[in-house]
Design a protein around this motif. Structure first.
Motif, PDB file in Angstrom:
ATOM      1  N   ALA A 279     -32.993   2.094  21.459  1.00 55.05           N
ATOM      2  CA  ALA A 279     -33.636   2.773  20.334  1.00 55.05           C
ATOM      3  C   ALA A 279     -33.884   1.843  19.162  1.00 55.05           C
ATOM      4  CB  ALA A 279     -32.782   3.951  19.889  1.00 55.05           C
ATOM      5  N   GLY A 280     -33.012   0.831  18.977  1.00 56.19           N
ATOM      6  CA  GLY A 280     -33.154  -0.063  17.840  1.00 56.19           C
ATOM      7  C   GLY A 280     -31.994  -1.025  17.750  1.00 56.19           C
ATOM      8  N   VAL A 281     -31.995  -1.796  16.666  1.00 55.22           N
ATOM      9  CA  VAL A 281     -30.999  -2.845  16.437  1.00 55.22           C
ATOM     10  C   VAL A 281     -30.416  -2.674  15.043  1.00 55.22           C
ATOM     11  CG1 VAL A 281     -30.617  -5.346  16.202  1.00 55.22           C
ATOM     12  CG2 VAL A 281     -32.220  -4.467  17.941  1.00 55.22           C
ATOM     13  N   ILE A 282     -29.088  -2.801  14.913  1.00 55.72           N
ATOM     14  CA  ILE A 282     -28.471  -2.971  13.600  1.00 55.72           C
ATOM     15  C   ILE A 282     -27.958  -4.400  13.529  1.00 55.72           C
ATOM     16  CG2 ILE A 282     -27.966  -0.554  13.201  1.00 55.72           C
ATOM     17  CD1 ILE A 282     -25.062  -1.086  14.040  1.00 55.72           C
ATOM     18  N   TRP A 283     -28.185  -5.047  12.395  1.00 57.27           N
ATOM     19  CA  TRP A 283     -28.005  -6.492  12.269  1.00 57.27           C
ATOM     20  C   TRP A 283     -27.270  -6.798  10.972  1.00 57.27           C
ATOM     21  CZ3 TRP A 283     -28.514 -10.766  15.128  1.00 57.27           C
ATOM     22  CH2 TRP A 283     -28.711 -12.004  14.517  1.00 57.27           C
ATOM     23  N   TYR A 284     -26.083  -7.404  11.077  1.00 55.50           N
ATOM     24  CA  TYR A 284     -25.293  -7.780   9.894  1.00 55.50           C
ATOM     25  C   TYR A 284     -25.029  -9.276   9.995  1.00 55.50           C
ATOM     26  CZ  TYR A 284     -21.827  -6.959   6.143  1.00 55.50           C
ATOM     27  OH  TYR A 284     -21.129  -6.957   4.958  1.00 55.50           O
ATOM     28  N   GLN A 285     -25.852 -10.070   9.291  1.00 54.86           N
ATOM     29  CA  GLN A 285     -25.802 -11.521   9.445  1.00 54.86           C
ATOM     30  C   GLN A 285     -26.495 -12.159   8.255  1.00 54.86           C
ATOM     31  OE1 GLN A 285     -28.312 -13.924  10.032  1.00 54.86           O
ATOM     32  NE2 GLN A 285     -26.989 -15.599  10.637  1.00 54.86           N
ATOM     33  N   GLY A 286     -26.190 -13.402   7.979  1.00 57.51           N
ATOM     34  CA  GLY A 286     -26.869 -14.135   6.920  1.00 57.51           C
ATOM     35  C   GLY A 286     -25.959 -15.012   6.099  1.00 57.51           C
ATOM     36  N   GLY A 308     -39.212 -12.174  17.980  1.00 59.17           N
ATOM     37  CA  GLY A 308     -38.767 -12.694  19.270  1.00 59.17           C
ATOM     38  C   GLY A 308     -37.965 -11.670  20.052  1.00 59.17           C
ATOM     39  N   TRP A 309     -37.068 -10.975  19.380  1.00 62.67           N
ATOM     40  CA  TRP A 309     -36.295  -9.923  20.049  1.00 62.67           C
ATOM     41  C   TRP A 309     -37.229  -8.817  20.525  1.00 62.67           C
ATOM     42  CZ3 TRP A 309     -30.729  -8.279  18.742  1.00 62.67           C
ATOM     43  CH2 TRP A 309     -29.905  -9.408  18.616  1.00 62.67           C
ATOM     44  N   ARG A 310     -38.182  -8.460  19.687  1.00 62.92           N
ATOM     45  CA  ARG A 310     -39.105  -7.390  20.068  1.00 62.92           C
ATOM     46  C   ARG A 310     -39.907  -7.764  21.308  1.00 62.92           C
ATOM     47  NH1 ARG A 310     -41.253  -5.364  14.055  1.00 62.92           N
ATOM     48  NH2 ARG A 310     -39.601  -3.801  13.791  1.00 62.92           N
ATOM     49  N   LYS A 311     -40.295  -9.006  21.401  1.00 66.99           N
ATOM     50  CA  LYS A 311     -41.036  -9.432  22.594  1.00 66.99           C
ATOM     51  C   LYS A 311     -40.142  -9.402  23.823  1.00 66.99           C
ATOM     52  CE  LYS A 311     -44.192 -12.970  24.301  1.00 66.99           C
ATOM     53  NZ  LYS A 311     -44.915 -14.231  23.982  1.00 66.99           N
ATOM     54  N   GLU A 312     -38.896  -9.840  23.678  1.00 68.62           N
ATOM     55  CA  GLU A 312     -37.983  -9.845  24.808  1.00 68.62           C
ATOM     56  C   GLU A 312     -37.686  -8.428  25.283  1.00 68.62           C
ATOM     57  OE1 GLU A 312     -36.755 -12.470  26.502  1.00 68.62           O
ATOM     58  OE2 GLU A 312     -37.929 -13.847  25.258  1.00 68.62           O
ATOM     59  N   PHE A 313     -37.525  -7.493  24.338  1.00 65.26           N
ATOM     60  CA  PHE A 313     -37.292  -6.098  24.700  1.00 65.26           C
ATOM     61  C   PHE A 313     -38.585  -5.359  25.037  1.00 65.26           C
ATOM     62  CE2 PHE A 313     -33.146  -6.740  22.682  1.00 65.26           C
ATOM     63  CZ  PHE A 313     -32.312  -5.967  23.498  1.00 65.26           C
ATOM     64  N   ASP A 317     -42.556  -2.436  18.143  1.00 65.80           N
ATOM     65  CA  ASP A 317     -42.106  -1.688  16.970  1.00 65.80           C
ATOM     66  C   ASP A 317     -40.613  -1.364  17.029  1.00 65.80           C
ATOM     67  OD1 ASP A 317     -42.158   0.108  19.037  1.00 65.80           O
ATOM     68  OD2 ASP A 317     -43.119   1.713  17.905  1.00 65.80           O
ATOM     69  N   LEU A 318     -39.831  -2.147  17.760  1.00 57.49           N
ATOM     70  CA  LEU A 318     -38.390  -1.894  17.874  1.00 57.49           C
ATOM     71  C   LEU A 318     -37.757  -1.866  16.487  1.00 57.49           C
ATOM     72  CD1 LEU A 318     -35.966  -1.656  19.893  1.00 57.49           C
ATOM     73  CD2 LEU A 318     -35.670  -4.123  19.568  1.00 57.49           C
ATOM     74  N   PRO A 319     -37.182  -0.738  16.059  1.00 58.09           N
ATOM     75  CA  PRO A 319     -36.575  -0.671  14.726  1.00 58.09           C
ATOM     76  C   PRO A 319     -35.467  -1.700  14.558  1.00 58.09           C
ATOM     77  CG  PRO A 319     -36.881   1.530  15.625  1.00 58.09           C
ATOM     78  CD  PRO A 319     -37.172   0.570  16.745  1.00 58.09           C
ATOM     79  N   LYS A 354     -41.343  -1.357  10.527  1.00 53.87           N
ATOM     80  CA  LYS A 354     -40.098  -0.785  11.036  1.00 53.87           C
ATOM     81  C   LYS A 354     -38.917  -1.749  10.948  1.00 53.87           C
ATOM     82  CE  LYS A 354     -42.066   2.888  13.828  1.00 53.87           C
ATOM     83  NZ  LYS A 354     -42.035   3.636  15.105  1.00 53.87           N
ATOM     84  N   VAL A 355     -38.918  -2.566   9.923  1.00 55.30           N
ATOM     85  CA  VAL A 355     -37.758  -3.381   9.571  1.00 55.30           C
ATOM     86  C   VAL A 355     -37.233  -2.843   8.246  1.00 55.30           C
ATOM     87  CG1 VAL A 355     -36.934  -5.686   8.953  1.00 55.30           C
ATOM     88  CG2 VAL A 355     -38.599  -5.406  10.803  1.00 55.30           C
ATOM     89  N   TYR A 356     -35.948  -2.679   8.157  1.00 55.06           N
ATOM     90  CA  TYR A 356     -35.339  -2.061   6.978  1.00 55.06           C
ATOM     91  C   TYR A 356     -34.182  -2.921   6.487  1.00 55.06           C
ATOM     92  CZ  TYR A 356     -37.865   1.741   9.205  1.00 55.06           C
ATOM     93  OH  TYR A 356     -38.845   2.489   9.811  1.00 55.06           O
ATOM     94  N   ALA A 357     -33.884  -2.811   5.193  1.00 49.64           N
ATOM     95  CA  ALA A 357     -32.762  -3.536   4.600  1.00 49.64           C
ATOM     96  C   ALA A 357     -31.867  -2.539   3.882  1.00 49.64           C
ATOM     97  CB  ALA A 357     -33.252  -4.616   3.644  1.00 49.64           C
ATOM     98  N   LEU A 358     -30.596  -2.572   4.187  1.00 51.28           N
ATOM     99  CA  LEU A 358     -29.626  -1.650   3.611  1.00 51.28           C
ATOM    100  C   LEU A 358     -28.860  -2.336   2.486  1.00 51.28           C
ATOM    101  CD1 LEU A 358     -28.198   1.209   4.125  1.00 51.28           C
ATOM    102  CD2 LEU A 358     -26.386  -0.180   5.129  1.00 51.28           C
ATOM    103  N   THR A 359     -28.919  -1.762   1.284  1.00 49.08           N
ATOM    104  CA  THR A 359     -28.230  -2.346   0.135  1.00 49.08           C
ATOM    105  C   THR A 359     -26.733  -2.053   0.193  1.00 49.08           C
ATOM    106  OG1 THR A 359     -30.189  -2.162  -1.255  1.00 49.08           O
ATOM    107  CG2 THR A 359     -28.067  -2.325  -2.378  1.00 49.08           C
ATOM    108  N   THR A 360     -25.930  -3.117   0.042  1.00 49.24           N
ATOM    109  CA  THR A 360     -24.470  -2.970   0.017  1.00 49.24           C
ATOM    110  C   THR A 360     -23.868  -3.766  -1.140  1.00 49.24           C
ATOM    111  OG1 THR A 360     -24.110  -4.839   1.537  1.00 49.24           O
ATOM    112  CG2 THR A 360     -24.373  -2.658   2.529  1.00 49.24           C
TER     113      THR A 360
END
Length: 494
Positions: A279-286, A308-313, A317-319, A354-360
């Protein structure tokens, strides 16, 4: 009689898998969750010949078999919370996967803040809560870490053989959840509650890893060829910290594989999953990439990783839900560019579909600990973000975000979206704002809330034309909306 007993005694010593002529690839197993609404490939190997069929959820699909490998594709299915048996048959041979559900499958990845285990949070309530059979996970446990020491022969062998991750499908029980990614766990548990269908989280991450380690090989070969040689550690894409730690691990043997080697973690942790719809990816990195001051480079890396991930999957529009870098009370050079890196993450969310950034910004450490303790809020906010943006649920998923600036005389007014109930948590004036006349030199500004706007002024800037917010490595933010979500860091980068 003795012969019969001896036969069964010997039989008990033979692994069951060794007797089966049909096998599935390792990502398929009992208790797994298959993605709803998309065609689902089921793959594996077989020793026998002849027709091979896969039966599940009322479907019976004939597999394509070539040179001992087989692949069958189930047509899209609706969510199903009833555990079913997936049966693979070839001649007289049968393999069954038990208790398989249909629902939503998410990938969780990144560096140490995604790897941070549930049993490291001190959250005893979650560790001991009852089983929740509609939330499941596949935790890929790293077999080699990057501690400050030289690798031993066993670790070198594991890396050379590509055996970086070991794991399996798990029911959510007190016994299995302890080592699961805390952020991944909280995300999946909360999303399942919000959607009311089975949810699974597939997790693979590693502490200290840069984006390069998670880059697909196809991207590396096309855009970053200099990173595919034995001199990868000398690349401009490697931060000083990553370069130093990797050399502690492998010494002078530049041909030795290392987890931080470009493409290595994608190949070992993510590539096995790309044929399975998610369904999608959650990503915590940087945190590691942010040590490098070149933000154009960092943006290009983040953009290329996502595409690149979207092409591999095979899904354009992979969220992709990112966790923005939080605050950290650390004035060292290692953390100096965190404000800039947040703008890289926000830029990706603005420019890429369909790329999002979560404020923390409010959830980070009040000391120099790079591992903020409040993983529950991160995971829960990610789940609400997914529910709102991916699944169309009615939920406030963002803090106040600047949508327009309006200079007027000695003030500049910031207009916000997601600003219903705009307020401060302590009843004081909003903090963390600066203004500038030229977009280069900034001065602290006083701020006042007027409806869904914030008006700024500074005695040191007579005619402010630019503003920024939370342009700090560390701060105590107090501006929120009615949902209690923090204002989004803002800056116009010139």
């Amino acid at each position: 009689m003795k012969t019969t007993v001896l036969f069964y005694a010997m039989l008990s010593l033979v692994p069951l898998g060794a007797m089966a002529e049909i096998k599935t690839d390792k990502i398929y197993a009992d208790h797994m969750v298959l993605q709803q609404g998309q065609p689902v490939p089921i793959t594996g190997t077989c020793d026998g010949k002849g027709k091979l069929t896969v039966s599940f959820n009322g479907q019976e699909v004939q597999a394509e078999v070539k040179k001992g490998k087989w692949r069958a594709v189930l047509t899209p299915m609706q969510a199903n919370a009833e555990g079913q048996t997936l049966t693979i048959t070839q001649g007289k041979d049968t393999l069954e996967l038990q208790d398989v559900l249909v629902g939503e499958v998410w990938v969780a990845s990144g560096q140490s803040n995604m790897l941070w285990r549930l049993n490291q949070t001190g959250d005893r309530n979650s560790l001991q809560e009852a089983d929740t059979p509609l939330f499941r996970f596949y935790h890929s446990q790293p077999q080699v870490h990057t501690n400050a020491r030289a690798y031993n022969d066993k670790e070198k062998s594991i890396l050379k053989n590509g055996e970086m991750y070991q794991g399996g499908w798990c029911l959510n029980t007190p016994q299995t959840r302890a080592t699961m990614s805390a952020v991944g766990y909280y995300f999946g548990r909360e999303l399942q509650k919000q959607l009311g269908v089975p949810v699974a989280v597939v997790h693979a991450s590693l502490g200290g890893s840069e984006m390069m380690a998670w880059m697909p090989q196809a991207v590396l070969k096309k855009k970053y060829r200099e990173c595919t040689t034995a001199r990868w550690l000398d690349s401009k894409y490697m931060s000083a910290w990553v370069r130093g730690r990797a050399r502690q691990n492998i010494g002078t043997d530049l041909n030795a594989p290392h987890p931080y080697q470009p493409g290595y973690l994608f190949k070992t942790g993510i590539a096995p999953w790309v044929d399975l719809p998610v369904a999608g990816v959650i990503w915590y990195q940087g945190e590691s990439d942010a040590e490098i001051a070149d933000m154009e480079q960092n943006y290009a890396l983040l953009r290329d990783l996502i595409t690149g991930w979207r092409k591999e999957f095979d899904r354009k529009d992979l969220p992709f839900l990112q966790v923005e870098l939080p605050r950290i009370n650390d004035k060292s050079a290692l953390r100096a560019y965190w404000p800039e890196f947040r703008t890289v993450q926000r830029r990706a969310a603005t420019k890429l579909n369909k790329v999002y950034a979560l404020t923390t910004i409010d959830l980070g450490s009040t000391n120099s600990d790079v591992h903020p303790p409040r993983k529950l809020e991160v995971g829960s906010r990610l789940a609400t973000l997914a529910a709102a943006e991916v699944y169309g649920k009615e939920a406030e998923a963002s803090g106040p975000a600047v949508c327009k600036t309006e200079p007027r005389g000695n003030t500049i007014t910031l207009h916000y979206t997601h600003a219903a109930g705009l307020k401060t948590t302590d009843g004081a004036a909003p903090v963390g704002f600066e203004v500038s006349a030229d977009g280069k030199t900034y001065h602290p500004a006083t701020a006042r809330i007027e409806g869904e706007t914030v008006v700024l002024e500074s005695a040191e800037v007579k005619s402010p034309k630019y503003a920024r917010y939370a342009w700090y490595t560390f701060m105590n933010p107090n501006l929120v909306n009615a949902a209690g979500l923090p204002a989004v860091p803002y800056a116009v980068v010139k």
